[in-house]
Write a protein that holds these residues in place. Sequence first.
Motif, PDB file in Angstrom:
ATOM      1  N   LEU A  81       9.211  59.915  11.757  1.00  0.00           N
ATOM      2  CA  LEU A  81       8.086  59.345  10.666  1.00  0.00           C
ATOM      3  C   LEU A  81       8.003  57.823  10.724  1.00  0.00           C
ATOM      4  CD1 LEU A  81       9.309  61.190   7.436  1.00  0.00           C
ATOM      5  CD2 LEU A  81       7.505  61.733   8.883  1.00  0.00           C
ATOM      6  N   ALA A  82       8.437  57.316  11.772  1.00  0.00           N
ATOM      7  CA  ALA A  82       8.393  55.774  12.290  1.00  0.00           C
ATOM      8  C   ALA A  82       6.885  55.562  12.692  1.00  0.00           C
ATOM      9  CB  ALA A  82       9.429  55.275  13.126  1.00  0.00           C
ATOM     10  N   PRO A  83       6.561  54.381  12.527  1.00  0.00           N
ATOM     11  CA  PRO A  83       5.209  53.908  13.434  1.00  0.00           C
ATOM     12  C   PRO A  83       5.566  54.440  14.865  1.00  0.00           C
ATOM     13  CG  PRO A  83       5.635  52.456  11.766  1.00  0.00           C
ATOM     14  CD  PRO A  83       6.900  53.137  11.762  1.00  0.00           C
ATOM     15  N   ASP A  84       4.515  54.650  15.700  1.00  0.00           N
ATOM     16  CA  ASP A  84       4.584  54.697  16.947  1.00  0.00           C
ATOM     17  C   ASP A  84       5.271  53.611  17.742  1.00  0.00           C
ATOM     18  OD1 ASP A  84       3.507  57.299  16.817  1.00  0.00           O
ATOM     19  OD2 ASP A  84       1.543  56.474  17.548  1.00  0.00           O
ATOM     20  N   PRO A  85       4.969  52.300  17.393  1.00  0.00           N
ATOM     21  CA  PRO A  85       5.452  51.172  18.268  1.00  0.00           C
ATOM     22  C   PRO A  85       7.126  51.226  18.082  1.00  0.00           C
ATOM     23  CG  PRO A  85       3.527  50.453  17.273  1.00  0.00           C
ATOM     24  CD  PRO A  85       4.033  51.655  16.589  1.00  0.00           C
ATOM     25  N   VAL A  86       7.379  51.427  16.820  1.00  0.00           N
ATOM     26  CA  VAL A  86       8.977  51.548  16.678  1.00  0.00           C
ATOM     27  C   VAL A  86       9.714  52.638  17.485  1.00  0.00           C
ATOM     28  CG1 VAL A  86      10.912  52.190  14.757  1.00  0.00           C
ATOM     29  CG2 VAL A  86       8.597  50.620  14.022  1.00  0.00           C
ATOM     30  N   LEU A  87       9.050  53.768  17.398  1.00  0.00           N
ATOM     31  CA  LEU A  87       9.658  54.902  18.464  1.00  0.00           C
ATOM     32  C   LEU A  87       9.505  54.363  19.877  1.00  0.00           C
ATOM     33  CD1 LEU A  87      10.533  57.631  18.963  1.00  0.00           C
ATOM     34  CD2 LEU A  87       8.123  58.287  18.903  1.00  0.00           C
ATOM     35  N   GLU A  88       8.440  53.777  20.277  1.00  0.00           N
ATOM     36  CA  GLU A  88       8.313  53.368  21.632  1.00  0.00           C
ATOM     37  C   GLU A  88       9.303  52.342  22.031  1.00  0.00           C
ATOM     38  OE1 GLU A  88       4.997  50.756  24.252  1.00  0.00           O
ATOM     39  OE2 GLU A  88       4.522  51.454  22.355  1.00  0.00           O
ATOM     40  N   ALA A  89       9.528  51.313  21.018  1.00  0.00           N
ATOM     41  CA  ALA A  89      10.459  50.223  21.523  1.00  0.00           C
ATOM     42  C   ALA A  89      11.986  50.850  21.613  1.00  0.00           C
ATOM     43  CB  ALA A  89      10.445  49.299  20.225  1.00  0.00           C
ATOM     44  N   ALA A  90      12.381  51.932  20.593  1.00  0.00           N
ATOM     45  CA  ALA A  90      13.407  52.547  20.551  1.00  0.00           C
ATOM     46  C   ALA A  90      13.894  53.431  21.882  1.00  0.00           C
ATOM     47  CB  ALA A  90      13.773  53.418  19.352  1.00  0.00           C
ATOM     48  N   VAL A  91      12.862  54.020  22.245  1.00  0.00           N
ATOM     49  CA  VAL A  91      12.966  54.743  23.609  1.00  0.00           C
ATOM     50  C   VAL A  91      12.974  54.062  24.620  1.00  0.00           C
ATOM     51  CG1 VAL A  91      11.778  56.631  24.977  1.00  0.00           C
ATOM     52  CG2 VAL A  91      11.942  56.890  22.468  1.00  0.00           C
ATOM     53  N   ASN A  92      12.301  52.835  24.582  1.00  0.00           N
ATOM     54  CA  ASN A  92      12.378  51.894  25.666  1.00  0.00           C
ATOM     55  C   ASN A  92      13.791  51.534  25.928  1.00  0.00           C
ATOM     56  OD1 ASN A  92       9.743  52.176  26.393  1.00  0.00           O
ATOM     57  ND2 ASN A  92       8.925  50.509  25.593  1.00  0.00           N
ATOM     58  N   GLY A  93      14.402  51.039  24.689  1.00  0.00           N
ATOM     59  CA  GLY A  93      16.013  50.801  25.074  1.00  0.00           C
ATOM     60  C   GLY A  93      16.680  51.700  25.456  1.00  0.00           C
ATOM     61  N   LEU A  94      16.571  52.788  25.112  1.00  0.00           N
ATOM     62  CA  LEU A  94      17.205  53.877  25.701  1.00  0.00           C
ATOM     63  C   LEU A  94      16.917  54.040  27.169  1.00  0.00           C
ATOM     64  CD1 LEU A  94      19.052  56.606  25.230  1.00  0.00           C
ATOM     65  CD2 LEU A  94      17.088  57.939  24.860  1.00  0.00           C
ATOM     66  N   HIS A  95      15.983  54.130  27.791  1.00  0.00           N
ATOM     67  CA  HIS A  95      15.801  54.048  28.962  1.00  0.00           C
ATOM     68  C   HIS A  95      16.462  52.734  29.802  1.00  0.00           C
ATOM     69  CE1 HIS A  95      13.266  57.422  29.032  1.00  0.00           C
ATOM     70  NE2 HIS A  95      12.102  56.911  28.376  1.00  0.00           N
ATOM     71  N   TRP A  96      16.379  51.746  28.862  1.00  0.00           N
ATOM     72  CA  TRP A  96      16.958  50.483  29.488  1.00  0.00           C
ATOM     73  C   TRP A  96      18.584  50.642  29.747  1.00  0.00           C
ATOM     74  CZ3 TRP A  96      15.711  46.263  32.231  1.00  0.00           C
ATOM     75  CH2 TRP A  96      16.813  45.388  31.936  1.00  0.00           C
ATOM     76  N   TYR A  97      19.158  51.250  28.698  1.00  0.00           N
ATOM     77  CA  TYR A  97      20.675  51.326  28.764  1.00  0.00           C
ATOM     78  C   TYR A  97      21.140  52.362  29.740  1.00  0.00           C
ATOM     79  CZ  TYR A  97      21.192  47.857  25.343  1.00  0.00           C
ATOM     80  OH  TYR A  97      21.116  46.632  24.426  1.00  0.00           O
ATOM     81  N   THR A  98      20.127  53.359  30.045  1.00  0.00           N
ATOM     82  CA  THR A  98      20.207  54.511  31.163  1.00  0.00           C
ATOM     83  C   THR A  98      20.316  53.615  32.354  1.00  0.00           C
ATOM     84  OG1 THR A  98      19.368  56.310  29.770  1.00  0.00           O
ATOM     85  CG2 THR A  98      19.450  56.725  31.975  1.00  0.00           C
ATOM     86  N   LEU A  99      19.305  52.861  32.492  1.00  0.00           N
ATOM     87  CA  LEU A  99      19.226  52.074  33.808  1.00  0.00           C
ATOM     88  C   LEU A  99      20.379  51.208  33.903  1.00  0.00           C
ATOM     89  CD1 LEU A  99      17.547  51.075  36.026  1.00  0.00           C
ATOM     90  CD2 LEU A  99      16.746  49.341  34.659  1.00  0.00           C
ATOM     91  N   ARG A 100      20.870  50.588  32.913  1.00  0.00           N
ATOM     92  CA  ARG A 100      22.046  49.726  33.203  1.00  0.00           C
ATOM     93  C   ARG A 100      23.214  50.706  33.572  1.00  0.00           C
ATOM     94  NH1 ARG A 100      20.780  43.879  32.524  1.00  0.00           N
ATOM     95  NH2 ARG A 100      22.993  44.154  33.104  1.00  0.00           N
ATOM     96  N   ASP A 101      23.446  51.767  32.920  1.00  0.00           N
ATOM     97  CA  ASP A 101      24.588  52.782  33.134  1.00  0.00           C
ATOM     98  C   ASP A 101      24.672  53.203  34.649  1.00  0.00           C
ATOM     99  OD1 ASP A 101      25.055  52.784  30.245  1.00  0.00           O
ATOM    100  OD2 ASP A 101      24.423  54.773  30.048  1.00  0.00           O
ATOM    101  N   HIS A 102      23.688  53.538  35.075  1.00  0.00           N
ATOM    102  CA  HIS A 102      23.516  53.766  36.626  1.00  0.00           C
ATOM    103  C   HIS A 102      23.527  52.488  37.626  1.00  0.00           C
ATOM    104  CE1 HIS A 102      21.899  57.231  34.527  1.00  0.00           C
ATOM    105  NE2 HIS A 102      22.205  58.031  35.461  1.00  0.00           N
ATOM    106  N   ALA A 103      23.317  51.354  37.248  1.00  0.00           N
ATOM    107  CA  ALA A 103      23.415  50.188  38.015  1.00  0.00           C
ATOM    108  C   ALA A 103      22.869  50.470  39.315  1.00  0.00           C
ATOM    109  CB  ALA A 103      24.682  49.603  37.940  1.00  0.00           C
TER     110      ALA A 103
END
Length: 170
Positions: free
Chosen positions: A82-104
Amino acid sequence: MTVLPTAAEYTARLTAIDWTEGGFTRTRSRHRLMAEHLRRTAWWARQLDCAEWPFPDLAACADPTVRADPALVTQIERLLALAPDPVLEAAVNGLHWYTLRDHAAVPLPDLADPYEPLLLFFERGGGFTLITGYIDIHSAYVERGDLHHHLTTDACVELDADILDALDRP
């Protein structure tokens, strides 16, 4: 030194948030945290040659082959349905970011974590909305500007709970 959360820890922190609370008593700190997120993101976007703004997928710019576990993405999508699209987009981008950091798998520049201020922003009261030219946080507006507008060297706020709480005191 800040210890970066793993993708699973990031998701757990997002799911622990009361997204209905609203953060009305924490508008000042949230305003500064959003400004700091944009500042840090601008430096990363410049380094990684990301064109999208204000919420670029920094992980895709660094290595488009590393994506978050689809089950975690789905968990965040359901949480923020139910969140505005930019909130969801920013949250998912953060998830991808920490996945990238996990894999290094890819060497990254030595810059401050761009998603830590955003995660604290969410934890202090939920989402935001976009209006023409601004990010709206309970009528406290952060100028979207462009990447170059946010390329400043001075931090907008220290990411310390006591300092953030002090900003929100009447």
